[in-house]
Design an enzyme around this catalytic site. Structure first.
Site, PDB file in Angstrom:
ATOM      1  N   ARG A  60      40.884  24.418  19.403  1.00 26.15           N
ATOM      2  CA  ARG A  60      41.276  25.462  18.468  1.00 26.15           C
ATOM      3  C   ARG A  60      42.304  26.407  19.076  1.00 26.15           C
ATOM      4  O   ARG A  60      42.682  27.381  18.444  1.00 26.15           O
ATOM      5  CB  ARG A  60      40.047  26.252  18.083  1.00 26.15           C
ATOM      6  CG  ARG A  60      39.851  26.191  16.537  1.00 26.15           C
ATOM      7  CD  ARG A  60      38.671  26.780  16.178  1.00 26.15           C
ATOM      8  NE  ARG A  60      38.312  27.192  14.905  1.00 26.15           N
ATOM      9  CZ  ARG A  60      37.386  26.602  14.150  1.00 26.15           C
ATOM     10  NH1 ARG A  60      36.866  25.454  14.505  1.00 26.15           N
ATOM     11  NH2 ARG A  60      37.007  27.158  13.040  1.00 26.15           N
ATOM     12  N   ARG A  69      27.776  30.399   3.934  1.00 20.90           N
ATOM     13  CA  ARG A  69      27.927  30.829   5.326  1.00 20.90           C
ATOM     14  C   ARG A  69      28.312  32.304   5.388  1.00 20.90           C
ATOM     15  O   ARG A  69      29.126  32.768   4.586  1.00 20.90           O
ATOM     16  CB  ARG A  69      29.008  29.984   6.017  1.00 20.90           C
ATOM     17  CG  ARG A  69      28.514  28.636   6.448  1.00 20.90           C
ATOM     18  CD  ARG A  69      29.620  27.693   6.866  1.00 20.90           C
ATOM     19  NE  ARG A  69      30.600  28.269   7.778  1.00 20.90           N
ATOM     20  CZ  ARG A  69      31.561  27.555   8.364  1.00 20.90           C
ATOM     21  NH1 ARG A  69      31.668  26.255   8.143  1.00 20.90           N
ATOM     22  NH2 ARG A  69      32.426  28.139   9.174  1.00 20.90           N
ATOM     23  N   ARG A 106      39.541  34.999   9.719  1.00 21.36           N
ATOM     24  CA  ARG A 106      39.570  33.638  10.288  1.00 21.36           C
ATOM     25  C   ARG A 106      40.923  32.976  10.056  1.00 21.36           C
ATOM     26  O   ARG A 106      41.402  32.226  10.898  1.00 21.36           O
ATOM     27  CB  ARG A 106      38.446  32.791   9.681  1.00 21.36           C
ATOM     28  CG  ARG A 106      37.090  33.213  10.232  1.00 21.36           C
ATOM     29  CD  ARG A 106      35.964  32.681   9.387  1.00 21.36           C
ATOM     30  NE  ARG A 106      35.882  31.250   9.436  1.00 21.36           N
ATOM     31  CZ  ARG A 106      35.514  30.487   8.407  1.00 21.36           C
ATOM     32  NH1 ARG A 106      35.192  31.031   7.258  1.00 21.36           N
ATOM     33  NH2 ARG A 106      35.441  29.193   8.556  1.00 21.36           N
TER      34      ARG A 106
HETATM   35  P1  AMP Z   1      33.998  26.011  11.725  1.00 24.47           P
HETATM   36  O1  AMP Z   1      32.692  25.450  11.267  1.00 24.47           O
HETATM   37  O2  AMP Z   1      34.884  24.968  12.345  1.00 24.47           O
HETATM   38  O3  AMP Z   1      34.702  26.783  10.628  1.00 24.47           O
HETATM   39  O4  AMP Z   1      33.665  27.040  12.909  1.00 24.47           O
HETATM   40  C1  AMP Z   1      32.868  28.174  12.657  1.00 24.47           C
HETATM   41  C2  AMP Z   1      32.986  29.152  13.820  1.00 24.47           C
HETATM   42  O5  AMP Z   1      32.499  28.537  15.037  1.00 24.47           O
HETATM   43  C3  AMP Z   1      34.404  29.604  14.168  1.00 24.47           C
HETATM   44  O6  AMP Z   1      34.865  30.657  13.334  1.00 24.47           O
HETATM   45  C4  AMP Z   1      34.226  30.024  15.620  1.00 24.47           C
HETATM   46  O7  AMP Z   1      33.565  31.282  15.728  1.00 24.47           O
HETATM   47  C5  AMP Z   1      33.263  28.973  16.151  1.00 24.47           C
HETATM   48  N1  AMP Z   1      34.015  27.803  16.682  1.00 24.47           N
HETATM   49  C6  AMP Z   1      34.028  26.536  16.195  1.00 24.47           C
HETATM   50  N2  AMP Z   1      34.816  25.749  16.936  1.00 24.47           N
HETATM   51  C7  AMP Z   1      35.333  26.523  17.919  1.00 24.47           C
HETATM   52  C8  AMP Z   1      36.239  26.305  18.999  1.00 24.47           C
HETATM   53  N3  AMP Z   1      36.798  25.094  19.223  1.00 24.47           N
HETATM   54  N4  AMP Z   1      36.527  27.344  19.818  1.00 24.47           N
HETATM   55  C9  AMP Z   1      35.976  28.544  19.625  1.00 24.47           C
HETATM   56  N5  AMP Z   1      35.139  28.842  18.613  1.00 24.47           N
HETATM   57  C10 AMP Z   1      34.810  27.841  17.764  1.00 24.47           C
END
Ligand code: AMP
Ligand code: ADP
Length: 217
Positions: free
Chosen positions: A88, A160, A171
């Site tokens: 990310r 969520r 985000r």
């Molecule tokens: P997502 O389900 O991919 O939208 O991720 C939800 C949250 O998990 C993000 O907003 C971050 O807080 C954390 N997160 C997920 N993947 C990463 C990553 N590769 N690096 C840092 N934080 C992450």
């Protein structure tokens, strides 16, 4: 095959990852899912990640990278994997490249899901997730037959915390600032492929699989 899905929050990475991974018979490794299950399970990792996730910030790299490195060393990931939500930022991408090189591997392809800003907002604000199996639904675009209940497993659907309007905005800023630079990073590496991720879910899956076959031929 070693694949990464990249795109803004709400682009449909998780939705497509389940179909693509099952089609290719490789595990889907979603960092967001792993963090969420640790938060709900009350583990130390979940405790470390929760505040960052609630704010819509990235969890610190050292925590995230250690978790991914350990997951990718599991038996089922040896023949390939599909990463959803990782890397990310550029430091995570650099570390992934080094880790894979140490193991004599490299990424085959980074698939970018291209969707415009307004569509991403529509998708995120109607997203619902199953508490039991993690299947993702949408109140208008992919509704379950009984509102609030997962058709797959009968579990309860929830919104969520980070899909509230304020957090969504933050985000998307984090995506632009930290994640978008990966697009040119991977284009320079010659492994980036962008596909149009608008339209019905099945059409996007078809486009992704056709693009994969062409790219890898
Ligand atoms: P997502 O389900 O991919 O939208 O991720 C939800 C949250 O998990 C993000 O907003 C971050 O807080 C954390 N997160 C997920 N993947 C990463 C990553 N590769 N690096 C840092 N934080 C992450
Ligand atoms: P990401 O993992 O990239 O954050 P998700 O896969 O969770 O995105 O999808 C976000 C929301 O958009 C979910 O509610 C999902 O049901 C919905 N969605 C996914 N793909 C499509 C599509 N092609 N058309 C309409 N809605 C979609």
């Amino acid at each position: 095959m070693r694949l990464v899905l990249v795109g803004p929050p709400g682009a449909g990475k998780g939705t497509q990852a389940q179909f693509i991974a099952s089609h290719l018979a490789i595990p889907k490794v979603s960092t967001g899912d792993i963090f969420r299950s640790n938060v709900s399970g009350g583990t130390e990792l979940g405790r470390q990640a929760k505040a960052f996730m609630d704010r819509g910030d990235l969890v610190p790299d050292e925590v995230t990278i250690a978790m991914v490195a350990s997951r990718l060393q599991e038996e089922d990931a040896q023949a390939g994997f599909l990463l959803d939500g990782f890397p990310r930022n550029v430091p995570q991408a650099e570390t992934l490249k080094k880790l894979l090189a140490d193991w004599g591997m490299r990424l085959d392809l980074v698939l970018e899901l291209v969707v415009d800003h307004d569509e991403v907002i529509r998708r995120l604000s109607g997203r619902r997730t199953c508490r039991k199996c993690g299947r993702v639904w949408h109140v208008a675009f992919d509704p379950p037959s009984r509102p609030g209940t997962c058709d797959e497993c009968g579990g309860e659907l929830f919104q969520r915390d980070d899909d509230r309007e304020e957090t969504i905005r933050h985000r998307l800023e984090v995506y632009q600032r930290q994640t978008q630079p990966l697009i040119s990073y991977y284009a320079d590496d010659g492994v980036l492929l962008g596909i149009d991720a608008t339209g019905p879910v099945d059409d996007v899956t078809d486009r992704a699989l056709i693009a994969l076959r062409r790219f890898l031929r």
